[in-house]
Write a protein that holds these residues in place. Structure first.
Motif, PDB file in Angstrom:
ATOM      1  N   GLU A  13       6.406  -2.744   5.728  1.00  0.00           N
ATOM      2  CA  GLU A  13       5.219  -2.422   4.938  1.00  0.00           C
ATOM      3  C   GLU A  13       4.529  -1.181   5.495  1.00  0.00           C
ATOM      4  O   GLU A  13       4.343  -1.039   6.709  1.00  0.00           O
ATOM      5  CB  GLU A  13       4.259  -3.617   4.974  1.00  0.00           C
TER       6      GLU A  13
ATOM      7  N   GLN B  75       8.969   6.287  -0.160  1.00  0.00           N
ATOM      8  CA  GLN B  75       8.814   5.617  -1.447  1.00  0.00           C
ATOM      9  C   GLN B  75      10.096   4.852  -1.774  1.00  0.00           C
ATOM     10  O   GLN B  75      11.200   5.403  -1.689  1.00  0.00           O
ATOM     11  CB  GLN B  75       8.541   6.648  -2.545  1.00  0.00           C
ATOM     12  N   ASP B  76       9.942   3.585  -2.131  1.00  0.00           N
ATOM     13  CA  ASP B  76      11.090   2.795  -2.535  1.00  0.00           C
ATOM     14  C   ASP B  76      11.538   3.262  -3.923  1.00  0.00           C
ATOM     15  O   ASP B  76      10.784   3.161  -4.891  1.00  0.00           O
ATOM     16  CB  ASP B  76      10.711   1.310  -2.568  1.00  0.00           C
TER      17      ASP B  76
ATOM     18  N   ASP C 140      11.314   0.623  -6.691  1.00  0.00           N
ATOM     19  CA  ASP C 140      10.009   0.060  -7.054  1.00  0.00           C
ATOM     20  C   ASP C 140       8.954   1.132  -6.853  1.00  0.00           C
ATOM     21  O   ASP C 140       8.581   1.454  -5.723  1.00  0.00           O
ATOM     22  CB  ASP C 140       9.704  -1.169  -6.191  1.00  0.00           C
ATOM     23  N   ALA C 141       8.471   1.717  -7.940  1.00  0.00           N
ATOM     24  CA  ALA C 141       7.531   2.841  -7.860  1.00  0.00           C
ATOM     25  C   ALA C 141       6.202   2.447  -7.245  1.00  0.00           C
ATOM     26  O   ALA C 141       5.438   3.310  -6.817  1.00  0.00           O
ATOM     27  CB  ALA C 141       7.295   3.425  -9.262  1.00  0.00           C
ATOM     28  N   THR C 142       5.925   1.150  -7.163  1.00  0.00           N
ATOM     29  CA  THR C 142       4.639   0.706  -6.611  1.00  0.00           C
ATOM     30  C   THR C 142       4.698   0.451  -5.114  1.00  0.00           C
ATOM     31  O   THR C 142       3.675   0.155  -4.510  1.00  0.00           O
ATOM     32  CB  THR C 142       4.177  -0.592  -7.308  1.00  0.00           C
ATOM     33  N   ARG C 143       5.888   0.532  -4.518  1.00  0.00           N
ATOM     34  CA  ARG C 143       6.017   0.162  -3.106  1.00  0.00           C
ATOM     35  C   ARG C 143       6.211   1.385  -2.214  1.00  0.00           C
ATOM     36  O   ARG C 143       7.191   2.114  -2.328  1.00  0.00           O
ATOM     37  CB  ARG C 143       7.190  -0.790  -2.894  1.00  0.00           C
ATOM     38  N   LYS C 144       5.259   1.582  -1.322  1.00  0.00           N
ATOM     39  CA  LYS C 144       5.418   2.550  -0.234  1.00  0.00           C
ATOM     40  C   LYS C 144       5.803   1.789   1.019  1.00  0.00           C
ATOM     41  O   LYS C 144       5.313   0.677   1.259  1.00  0.00           O
ATOM     42  CB  LYS C 144       4.120   3.323   0.004  1.00  0.00           C
TER      43      LYS C 144
ATOM     44  N   ASN D 176      -7.794  -7.535  -1.569  1.00  0.00           N
ATOM     45  CA  ASN D 176      -7.322  -7.120  -2.883  1.00  0.00           C
ATOM     46  C   ASN D 176      -8.456  -6.937  -3.882  1.00  0.00           C
ATOM     47  O   ASN D 176      -8.228  -6.717  -5.056  1.00  0.00           O
ATOM     48  CB  ASN D 176      -6.312  -8.128  -3.433  1.00  0.00           C
TER      49      ASN D 176
END
Length: 635
Positions: free
Chosen positions: A121, A65-66, A69-73, A517
């Motif tokens: 990613e 987990q970044d 940025d809580a949304t980026r794995k 998406n």
């Protein structure tokens, strides 16, 4: 975490041990040179480890987990070797600026505590190797071709860079498929830029069964055709479930001992088999010069010219409404059902009745043939499904347990799961009728349509609350809820590559969704009545009613007019050359794939409810509310 595996020799039992352990708790081996992995929760640079994905003697890969940025794995690739840090930097420098839907994004490279880290990613889903190992049979050709198009397009992009980017380790394990059906090529650890021969290109070889001969000679003399060989070998393995013979072994024989895929799997088309064999030619000069040429031959079709059709047989049931048709995958049986509570089987070549299947207590609303067996499923308003053996017309089993009438049916592509819709629930059954699980709609909306994605990993369901919900079958979790329709969703159809979904609704619109998406790509609202059923062009370009548009860029190609009332059902011929449509004006119409009309077929006296092509494309069946099924021969 210490893994019992000596980094020098590779020996060890592989057990996990605490960081402070001196000896393995399982086998007692000294852990002085053990593989040291990061524990979940550890922060490395700006990234917190979530779990370990895999490891080897020289490194590991983690999901992380970044912290910024809580949304980026991310996928965090770790190397224990100092020399590999330089390779990480080279890989990052070559790939970070590239942008393609089938490539992972590269974020950064850094060092920490003597180890090197490459951040990219995180790709959810499974590798093609994992998908193949899960199945009991080779991948279907349709499934593979959808992925082959994406991979060939990616290689065209990589090889067109200046200098060209070569992967040099293409294999099923390095091709991941996201839950949305998008292919990602990963692990560029052996990549090379350009066709020059340098010492840096000689570190590592690849994987034996997928490597071309020139990659064995340690000269670094590989080029674009080397990747094409590996891609062909990958397709060979996926379609046959056999590892291809290695290039050195093939060179020891005067006659190539590699058997063509269609000889090992009778379901593989000859043109696909020939394309793979050319891609795997022993000598580079005999292979395709580029990935685009390989793709063209994989998708090659035999052209034919249909002038029209003539009625061959008129099959009359009991004068009651007929709702649905289904051709046996082998093409030798046509099934129909409707208001009379029976399923009728016909011999298509002369229209002779083969028998009627009796047992339902109400109208039969859906039919579905098993993809590999002589097994037919029928669904009724009497809240049951019956499985019939067409060889002896026997009822194998009756599936009960539905709380409301069964409205739709769909076999999974591998034939192991039967999905049915009833009320607000999707029921999943094993091929023998054993209940597996239920998927309930949280909003209590009723199920109207079902469609499996071609890889079998996702089920699309249309509901009367105007939404489409996509269920990931491994966990039965709703991945997306596609909103936008203002009426019940009556029909769903996946494109063959599994990347796009078309939907038809009582709001008179057809919508095309790209599922990377979940957004709405295109919407057509020019229909005056309900849009009821959909089909897809076999090569993956979408169509609906008599409107055609390109899936690739969603541009409207042309408008085909002719029907005088709404069009209820459309279907492409198996070779993609002819479009058949039918509707409430009691007619069928044939169109070329450029939209030009071929012929008008008349003979029904009421709405034409369904149309279906025979598997060989030489015959067309139509069913009407006038109670008849008609067979048409192409001329």
């Amino acid at each position: 975490m210490l893994i019992c595996q000596d980094q020098r020799s590779g020996y060890g039992c592989g057990a996990e041990n605490p960081d402070d352990a001196a000896n393995c708790q399982r086998c007692g081996m000294a852990l002085r040179f053990a593989v040291h992995l990061q524990n979940p929760g550890t922060v490395v640079g700006h990234y917190q480890i979530v779990r370990m994905i895999g490891y080897g003697s020289y490194g590991a890969v983690y999901e992380a987990q970044d912290c910024r940025d809580a949304t980026r794995k991310v996928a965090l690739k770790e190397t224990f070797e100092a020399a590999m840090i330089v390779r990480f930097q080279r890989e990052f420098d070559a790939l970070a600026h590239l942008s393609h839907p089938n490539l992972p994004h590269y974020y950064e490279v850094f060092e920490a505590d003597g180890c090197g880290y490459l951040v990219m990613e995180f790709i959810p889903g499974q590798s093609l190797d994992e998908i193949l190992n899960r199945q009991k049979a080779p991948l279907s050709e349709q499934f593979l071709i959808g992925y082959a198009e994406q991979l060939c397009d990616l290689l065209t992009y990589l090889h067109s860079q200046h200098p060209p980017v070569l992967h040099r380790d293409i294999k099923p394990a390095n091709i991941r498929v996201t839950p949305e059906g998008v292919v990602k090529l990963v692990d560029f650890g052996l990549f090379k830029q350009g066709i020059q021969r340098t010492r840096q290109t000689l570190h590592g070889l690849g994987t034996l069964e997928y490597m071309p001969l020139e990659q064995f000679d340690w000269s670094g003399g590989t080029d674009q055709r080397s990747d094409i060989y590996s891609l062909g070998a990958t397709f060979y393995h996926l379609l046959t479930r056999r590892y291809p013979i290695s290039a050195p072994k093939r060179m020891t024989k005067e006659k190539d001992p590699l058997r063509p895929p269609h000889r090992l799997n009778g379901h593989v088309s000859r043109h696909v088999s020939d394309a793979i064999m050319r891609a795997m030619s022993r000598l580079p000069l005999d292979r395709y010069p580029n990935a685009e040429a390989f793709k063209r031959d994989l998708l090659g079709k035999t052209q034919r010219y249909i002038r029209g059709a003539q009625m061959r047989e008129r099959l009359v049931d009991q004068g009651l409404f007929i709702y649905t048709l289904a051709w046996h995958p082998g093409g030798h049986i046509l099934a129909s059902s409707g208001e009379d509570r029976m399923v009728h089987l016909w011999r298509p070549h002369d229209g002779a009745p083969l028998g009627s299947l009796r047992g339902h207590q109400s109208k039969v609303q859906a039919l579905a043939w098993h993809p590999d067996e002589d097994l037919l499923a029928s669904a009724s308003a009497d809240r049951t499904i019956r499985l019939w053996r067409s060889t002896d017309l026997s009822c194998v089993t009756t599936i009960t347990g539905h709380r409301e009438p069964v409205t739709c049916l769909a076999w999974s592509p591998d034939g192991e799961v039967l999905a049915s819709g009833s009320g607000d629930t999707v029921y999943l059954w094993a091929a023998d009728g054993t209940p597996m699980s239920e998927i309930h709609c949280p909003e209590r909306a009723k199920v109207y349509s079902l469609a499996w994605r071609p890889d079998g990993q996702m089920l699309a369901v249309g509901y009367d609350d105007h939404q489409i919900r996509l269920w990931q079958m491994a966990e039965q979790l709703s991945v997306f809820s596609l909103q936008g329709h203002t009426g019940c969703v009556y029909s769903l159809a996946w494109s063959p590559d599994g990347q796009s979904l078309a939907s038809a609704s009582a709001d008179s619109s057809l919508r095309l969704w790209r599922l990377a998406n979940g957004r709405l790509v295109d919407e057509l609202r020019r229909h005056k009545n309900w849009a009821a059923k959909l089909a897809w062009h076999p090569d993956g370009s979408g169509e609906e009613q008599p409107w055609l548009w390109r899936v690739s860029d969603t541009s409207l190609c042309l408008i085909v007019t002719g029907h005088r009332n709404y069009v209820y059902c459309v279907a492409w011929s198996p070779d993609g050359q002819v479009l058949a449509s039918c509707g409430a004006d009691s007619t069928l119409r044939l169109w070329r794939n450029d939209g030009s009309p071929i012929s008008l077929l008349m003979g029904h006296s009421d709405w034409v409810q369904a149309v279906a092509w025979s598997p060989d494309g030489n015959s067309l069946a139509s069913a009407s509310l006038d109670g008849s099924v008609q067979l048409w021969s192409m001329v």
